[in-house]
Design a protein around this motif. Structure first.
Motif, short mmCIF file in Angstrom:
data_model
loop_
_atom_site.label_atom_id
_atom_site.label_comp_id
_atom_site.label_asym_id
_atom_site.label_seq_id
_atom_site.Cartn_x
_atom_site.Cartn_y
_atom_site.Cartn_z
N GLU A 148 0.99 -1.22 0.00
CA GLU A 148 -0.14 0.12 0.11
C GLU A 148 0.91 1.15 -0.07
OE1 GLU A 148 -2.59 -0.75 3.50
OE2 GLU A 148 -4.17 -1.50 2.28
N ASN A 149 2.04 1.21 0.71
CA ASN A 149 2.81 2.27 0.84
C ASN A 149 4.15 2.33 -0.31
OD1 ASN A 149 1.76 3.70 3.05
ND2 ASN A 149 1.70 1.71 3.94
N ILE A 150 4.52 1.48 -0.84
CA ILE A 150 5.63 1.47 -1.64
C ILE A 150 5.28 0.79 -2.92
CG2 ILE A 150 8.09 1.17 -1.88
CD1 ILE A 150 8.16 0.81 1.11
N GLU A 151 4.19 1.08 -3.55
CA GLU A 151 3.75 0.50 -4.85
C GLU A 151 4.55 0.37 -5.93
OE1 GLU A 151 0.86 2.86 -7.69
OE2 GLU A 151 0.20 3.03 -5.79
N ASN A 152 5.41 1.63 -6.24
CA ASN A 152 6.10 1.80 -7.54
C ASN A 152 7.57 0.74 -7.20
OD1 ASN A 152 4.64 3.17 -8.57
ND2 ASN A 152 5.44 5.07 -8.42
N ASP A 153 7.93 0.55 -5.98
CA ASP A 153 9.17 -0.27 -6.11
C ASP A 153 8.98 -1.45 -5.11
OD1 ASP A 153 11.33 1.20 -7.20
OD2 ASP A 153 10.80 2.79 -5.95
N PHE A 154 7.77 -2.22 -5.26
CA PHE A 154 7.40 -3.30 -4.41
C PHE A 154 8.43 -4.64 -4.53
CE2 PHE A 154 4.86 -7.22 -3.69
CZ PHE A 154 4.65 -7.08 -2.21
N PRO A 155 8.94 -4.73 -5.92
CA PRO A 155 9.84 -5.89 -5.70
C PRO A 155 11.11 -5.66 -5.13
CG PRO A 155 8.79 -5.49 -8.08
CD PRO A 155 8.51 -4.44 -7.24
N LYS A 156 11.69 -4.40 -5.31
CA LYS A 156 12.70 -3.97 -4.58
C LYS A 156 12.48 -3.96 -2.85
CE LYS A 156 15.02 -0.29 -6.06
NZ LYS A 156 15.60 1.13 -6.47
N ALA A 157 11.31 -3.71 -2.77
CA ALA A 157 11.32 -3.74 -1.18
C ALA A 157 10.99 -4.98 -0.72
CB ALA A 157 9.80 -3.04 -0.88
N GLY A 174 10.73 -10.16 -6.07
CA GLY A 174 11.75 -9.37 -6.00
C GLY A 174 12.82 -10.13 -6.67
N ASP A 175 13.69 -9.19 -7.46
CA ASP A 175 14.49 -9.80 -8.64
C ASP A 175 15.60 -10.62 -7.53
OD1 ASP A 175 16.01 -10.16 -10.80
OD2 ASP A 175 17.00 -8.38 -10.53
#
Length: 434
Positions: free
Chosen positions: A59-68, A111-112
């Motif tokens: 919900e809070n980091i949608e654009n970088d979810f894989p990195k998160a 996540g990559d």
């Protein structure tokens, strides 16, 4: 857009939140993750907390979810929660636990490189469990999403491990009836994308499976990919793929032409042309098509076949050869047509069988085309003229030399060309006048 991003786009529909880019970066830098209380919790509580944390991150980091998720995976490892999760994944068969665990693993594998850690950094057979659970309709949607996420990894080792001598395809084919058609299509597309990236990984079974069993519109894509990467030793698979396409009702002309133009082995092309149904398709297409791009593509194919010296001119039907001779007077097709004819004209018998090539009117018409500005056309014409002058059985050599003499100034001009090939062939013809 990579595969994990496309999967993430679907998930964003549920967890879409408008947040400024600066805030997203801050969240990642601060690594703001809810930390569970350090006390004895039962498995269900632990799973609930992990799932809650993941939803909060989404919900809070949608654009970088894989990195998160990469950061979150490290956090789970540090807290020994990953060990608990994987242990239960391996041993716990309770449906409510397994569904939650699968939900968590689906997110983590986005996540990559995280997915490859599951495969290679743990002491249990992660893949064996996936391939077992794919047979269960309750879990197979989760399993296939995880496999898709793993296929998005750019590590060739991950792909080789997933395929394991076609084990994945065997499992899919055996259980196709319990996998939804849309899910099945998606996974096959992922496999195709990976073949493009790692083009050396091709097995006979993989080719046969993708050509025979996948939905048609994906089969087109895969047949093109597979046949364009094929080694000569697997030529029967190229034929199989093209035959498969020929049986379809859809317009597959451009796909077959793309496949054939990717094949650089002349002998393989010759074997393809010798197949009756393929030869008929190609020749009929050439005789009936009004599309100049299609005609040029077919002329390129004919040239790729006949440039192999051992191959006789009969690979083309007589009607086709007559049409090639006819359209060679058209500036649009001149170069490609004469390139085909040049290879065939090396054989004296061909010139005996097609006397229209030695006809004075045809000869004069080609010389008239020297006025065109295209150097490739001019080279093709001069090569044709040179061959006619070399033809030992030409009964009226003086006539042909005299006609060429009228174009001596033009040939001298072409000799001064910056194009080395054009200058060279023009120089050879000028020696006729010494």
């Amino acid at each position: 857009m990579d595969q994990s991003s496309s999967i993430l786009n679907v998930k964003r529909e549920k967890f879409r939140t408008a947040i400024r880019k600066e805030f997203i970066e801050q969240q990642l830098k601060k690594k703001r993750i809810i930390i569970p209380e350090q006390e004895d919790l039962d498995l269900n509580d632990k799973l609930r907390i992990i799932k809650k944390q993941m939803i909060a991150i989404q919900e809070n980091i949608e654009n970088d979810f894989p990195k998160a998720m990469i950061k979150y995976y490290d956090y789970l490892v540090e807290q020994d929660l990953m060990n608990d999760l994987l242990l239960q994944f391996e041993l716990n068969c309770q449906q409510n636990y397994r569904i939650t665990i699968y939900w968590i693993l689906c997110n983590l594998t986005l996540g990559d490189k995280v997915g490859s850690r599951f495969l290679f950094d743990t002491n249990f057979d992660f893949l064996k469990i996936l391939y077992t659970d794919i047979r269960n309709p309750i879990y197979n949607e989760f399993v296939i999403e995880i496999i898709q996420n793993l296929l998005a990894d750019y590590d060739i080792d991950v792909f080789e491990y997933l395929m394991k001598d076609d084990e994945l395809l065997l499992v899919l084919n055996k259980n196709a009836n319990i996998i939804s058609e849309e899910t099945y299509k998606k996974l096959l597309v992922h496999i195709c994308v990976k073949i493009v990236q790692f083009k050396s990984i091709l097995s006979n079974y993989l080719v046969e499976t993708l050509c025979q069993l996948m939905p048609q519109h994906i089969a087109f894509q895969c047949a093109y990919i597979l046949t364009s990467r094929m080694e000569f030793s697997n030529h029967h698979l190229v034929l199989h793929a093209i035959r498969y396409l020929l049986k379809n009702d859809d317009n597959i002309t451009s796909i077959i032409l793309r496949i054939l133009q990717e094949i650089t082995d002349s002998y393989l092309l010759y074997q393809i042309f010798q197949q009756k149904e393929i030869n008929s398709f190609i020749c009929n297409l050439f005789l009936t098509s009004k599309n100049p791009h299609c005609i040029k593509a077919l002329l390129t194919l004919f040239y790729n076949v006949v440039e192999l010296e051992e191959i006789q001119y009969y690979v083309c039907q007589k009607e086709v050869l007559n049409l090639i001779i006819e359209i060679s007077l058209d500036s649009e097709y001149l170069e490609k047509s004469l390139n085909v004819l040049e290879c065939l004209m090396k054989d004296d018998e061909f010139l005996h069988d097609y006397p229209q090539l030695i006809d004075e009117n045809y000869y004069c018409s080609q010389l008239l085309n020297l006025n065109a500005d295209d150097p490739n056309n001019q080279i093709a014409i001069l090569k044709y003229v040179k061959r006619i002058l070399e033809f030992g059985d030409t009964m009226r050599d003086d006539v042909y030399y005299n006609i060429l003499y009228k174009y001596k100034n033009k040939v001298e001009f072409l000799f001064m060309s910056q194009n080395e090939d054009l200058s060279s062939i023009a120089k050879q013809l000028l020696t006729c006048f010494d």
